[in-house]
Design a protein around this motif. Structure first.
Motif, PDB file in Angstrom:
ATOM      1  N   ARG A   1      -2.782   9.037   0.514  1.00 48.17           N
ATOM      2  CA  ARG A   1      -3.902   9.630   0.344  1.00 48.17           C
ATOM      3  C   ARG A   1      -3.913  10.410  -0.436  1.00 48.17           C
ATOM      4  O   ARG A   1      -3.567  11.439  -0.217  1.00 48.17           O
ATOM      5  CB  ARG A   1      -4.492   9.446   1.525  1.00 48.17           C
ATOM      6  CG  ARG A   1      -5.157   7.919   2.235  1.00 48.17           C
ATOM      7  CD  ARG A   1      -5.929   7.962   2.701  1.00 48.17           C
ATOM      8  NE  ARG A   1      -7.369   8.968   2.839  1.00 48.17           N
ATOM      9  CZ  ARG A   1      -8.164   8.780   3.501  1.00 48.17           C
ATOM     10  NH1 ARG A   1      -8.290   8.853   5.181  1.00 48.17           N
ATOM     11  NH2 ARG A   1      -9.785   9.491   3.274  1.00 48.17           N
ATOM     12  N   SER A   2      -5.075  11.128  -1.404  1.00 48.57           N
ATOM     13  CA  SER A   2      -5.350  11.827  -2.618  1.00 48.57           C
ATOM     14  C   SER A   2      -6.500  12.615  -1.745  1.00 48.57           C
ATOM     15  O   SER A   2      -6.798  13.717  -2.381  1.00 48.57           O
ATOM     16  CB  SER A   2      -4.759  11.510  -3.681  1.00 48.57           C
ATOM     17  OG  SER A   2      -4.043  11.320  -3.898  1.00 48.57           O
TER      18      SER A   2
ATOM     19  N   ALA B   1      -8.580  14.079   7.527  1.00 46.05           N
ATOM     20  CA  ALA B   1      -8.168  14.779   6.060  1.00 46.05           C
ATOM     21  C   ALA B   1      -6.311  15.951   6.809  1.00 46.05           C
ATOM     22  O   ALA B   1      -5.969  15.103   8.081  1.00 46.05           O
ATOM     23  CB  ALA B   1      -8.366  16.329   6.125  1.00 46.05           C
ATOM     24  N   PRO B   2      -5.512  16.064   5.723  1.00 47.48           N
ATOM     25  CA  PRO B   2      -4.504  16.264   6.284  1.00 47.48           C
ATOM     26  C   PRO B   2      -4.032  17.765   7.157  1.00 47.48           C
ATOM     27  O   PRO B   2      -5.955  18.193   7.382  1.00 47.48           O
ATOM     28  CB  PRO B   2      -3.650  16.695   4.695  1.00 47.48           C
ATOM     29  CG  PRO B   2      -4.226  15.905   3.906  1.00 47.48           C
ATOM     30  CD  PRO B   2      -5.788  16.042   4.324  1.00 47.48           C
TER      31      PRO B   2
ATOM     32  N   TYR C   1      -0.988  12.816   2.601  1.00 46.77           N
ATOM     33  CA  TYR C   1      -1.601  13.391   1.690  1.00 46.77           C
ATOM     34  C   TYR C   1      -0.250  13.864   0.460  1.00 46.77           C
ATOM     35  O   TYR C   1       0.526  13.884   0.656  1.00 46.77           O
ATOM     36  CB  TYR C   1      -2.077  14.721   2.249  1.00 46.77           C
ATOM     37  CG  TYR C   1      -2.881  15.360   1.057  1.00 46.77           C
ATOM     38  CD1 TYR C   1      -4.040  14.978   0.882  1.00 46.77           C
ATOM     39  CD2 TYR C   1      -1.790  16.698   0.484  1.00 46.77           C
ATOM     40  CE1 TYR C   1      -4.603  15.801  -0.544  1.00 46.77           C
ATOM     41  CE2 TYR C   1      -2.851  16.781  -0.990  1.00 46.77           C
ATOM     42  CZ  TYR C   1      -3.983  16.043  -1.272  1.00 46.77           C
ATOM     43  OH  TYR C   1      -4.842  16.962  -2.763  1.00 46.77           O
ATOM     44  N   THR C   2      -1.177  13.392  -0.270  1.00 44.38           N
ATOM     45  CA  THR C   2      -0.290  13.365  -1.947  1.00 44.38           C
ATOM     46  C   THR C   2      -1.683  13.970  -2.664  1.00 44.38           C
ATOM     47  O   THR C   2      -2.473  13.279  -3.255  1.00 44.38           O
ATOM     48  CB  THR C   2       0.865  12.280  -2.507  1.00 44.38           C
ATOM     49  OG1 THR C   2       1.335  12.806  -3.253  1.00 44.38           O
ATOM     50  CG2 THR C   2      -0.532  10.741  -2.612  1.00 44.38           C
ATOM     51  N   PRO C   3      -0.888  14.915  -3.729  1.00 40.61           N
ATOM     52  CA  PRO C   3      -2.272  14.970  -4.240  1.00 40.61           C
ATOM     53  C   PRO C   3      -2.219  13.759  -5.767  1.00 40.61           C
ATOM     54  O   PRO C   3      -1.370  14.080  -5.873  1.00 40.61           O
ATOM     55  CB  PRO C   3      -2.000  16.527  -5.502  1.00 40.61           C
ATOM     56  CG  PRO C   3      -0.094  17.058  -4.696  1.00 40.61           C
ATOM     57  CD  PRO C   3       0.357  15.877  -3.675  1.00 40.61           C
TER      58      PRO C   3
ATOM     59  N   LEU D   1       0.503  14.799   6.745  1.00 38.46           N
ATOM     60  CA  LEU D   1       0.155  13.624   8.026  1.00 38.46           C
ATOM     61  C   LEU D   1      -1.832  13.931   7.258  1.00 38.46           C
ATOM     62  O   LEU D   1      -1.439  14.813   8.141  1.00 38.46           O
ATOM     63  CB  LEU D   1       1.181  13.791   8.831  1.00 38.46           C
ATOM     64  CG  LEU D   1       0.346  12.246  10.387  1.00 38.46           C
ATOM     65  CD1 LEU D   1       0.955  11.809   9.866  1.00 38.46           C
ATOM     66  CD2 LEU D   1       0.594  13.392  11.800  1.00 38.46           C
ATOM     67  N   PHE D   2      -1.937  12.714   8.084  1.00 44.98           N
ATOM     68  CA  PHE D   2      -3.699  12.809   8.345  1.00 44.98           C
ATOM     69  C   PHE D   2      -3.746  12.831   9.686  1.00 44.98           C
ATOM     70  O   PHE D   2      -2.935  11.728  10.560  1.00 44.98           O
ATOM     71  CB  PHE D   2      -4.265  10.866   7.726  1.00 44.98           C
ATOM     72  CG  PHE D   2      -4.564  11.625   6.576  1.00 44.98           C
ATOM     73  CD1 PHE D   2      -3.885  11.890   5.245  1.00 44.98           C
ATOM     74  CD2 PHE D   2      -6.721  11.813   5.803  1.00 44.98           C
ATOM     75  CE1 PHE D   2      -4.606  12.489   3.477  1.00 44.98           C
ATOM     76  CE2 PHE D   2      -6.720  12.148   4.588  1.00 44.98           C
ATOM     77  CZ  PHE D   2      -5.702  12.309   3.220  1.00 44.98           C
TER      78      PHE D   2
END
Ligand SMILES: Cc1cc2nc3c(=O)[nH]c(=O)nc-3n(C[C@H](O)[C@H](O)[C@H](O)COP(=O)(O)OP(=O)(O)OC[C@H]3O[C@@H](n4cnc5c(N)ncnc54)[C@H](O)[C@@H]3O)c2cc1C
Length: 244
Positions: A12-13, A80-81, A112-114, A178-179
């Protein structure tokens, strides 16, 4: 997005911010402020003169009479992360938190990945950083390396769980990308302090340089709060986004 490899792992970004509960209005500020000069007042009385109400809220904000902004409550559900939550929980005053447990439940493989809008390159010296766009190559490398690393970390977590190792021990292998999720409850005063530090804004008298991901959470909370307390929100902006 679901990468190749573990079909359950997702990237997720974005972040999620949901206002789940609130008792917060501009009238709460007026009500608290006017007790000092007028004693108890009805809601109708308070709302009789909107211009005066606006003026009073602005005066309180400008002169930093902060306590009238505390008689309200907003509860947000935030996903969120973990690195965002690490920063978030430094905000100790006027905040209550409850976060999902890595001891009592198996952590889900959401990482998370930007995305392409996230500035990737840091330039300058401590205290004077600027962030600039990454190249296509850098974005591709970040996406690939993060995904590989998350796949490997989550496979290690699963391996330990399969061996019968406790969740609280197995989670040590998981990264801060990790979220996680939490409820965070605040009032307008503590939220303003948070926003002053964790958002960048052209109206800010004291500039701050927050990490983009916590700023994304802040922007979403700010949008919800602005709808609940428009006069307070306008006064916050008009007075340089400094918490009273
Ligand atoms: C851009 C940025 C970079 C940061 N970098 C780092 C970093 O590298 N390392 C790091 O550890 N932290 C870092 N922080 C976290 C920062 O130091 C604060 O912990 C965080 O912003 C919370 O602010 P706060 O203490 O004002 O908020 P709160 O904890 O909500 O406190 C609110 C206010 O209450 C008062 N207060 C609270 N506790 C005390 C106390 N014990 N004594 C006296 N007064 C108190 C203060 O007036 C404070 O401003 C960073 C924050 C930002 C915004």
């Amino acid at each position: 997005m679901t990468p190749a490899g573990d079909p359950n792992l997702s990237l997720r970004s974005d972040v999620t911010v949901e206002l789940v509960k609130s008792s917060a209005s501009d009238a709460d500020v007026l009500f608290a402020a006017r007790v000092s000069t007028l004693g108890e007042q009805s809601l109708e009385e308070l709302q009789k003169d909107p211009e005066r109400s606006k003026g009073l809220i602005n005066y309180l904000m400008r002169d930093r009479h902060g306590s009238p902004f505390e008689h309200n409550s907003m509860t947000f559900f935030i996903s969120a992360p973990i690195f965002v939550f690490r920063e978030f929980m430094r905000h100790r005053v006027g905040w209550s938190y409850n976060e999902e447990s890595g001891r009592y439940r198996e952590l889900q493989p959401v990482f998370y990945t930007p995305d392409r809008t996230r500035k990737l390159v840091q330039q300058g010296r401590p205290g004077k950083y600027v962030f600039v766009e990454g190249t296509s190559g850098q974005h591709a490398t970040v996406s690939r390396v993060l995904e590989e690393s998350y796949q490997q970390a989550y496979a290690a977590y699963q391996k330990l769980l399969a061996e019968g190792v406790a969740r609280e021990v197995a989670r040590s292998v998981l990264p801060v990308g990790l979220f996680s999720s939490m409820y965070a409850t605040c009032n307008a005063r503590s939220l303003m302090h948070f926003l002053g530090l964790r958002t960048q804004h052209e109206l800010a008298k004291v500039p701050s340089f927050p990490q983009r991901e916590i700023e994304m959470v802040g922007e979403r909370m700010e949008a919800e709060w602005a709808k609940l307390m428009p006069l307070t929100y306008a006064a916050f902006n008009a007075n340089g986004r400094v918490a009273p």
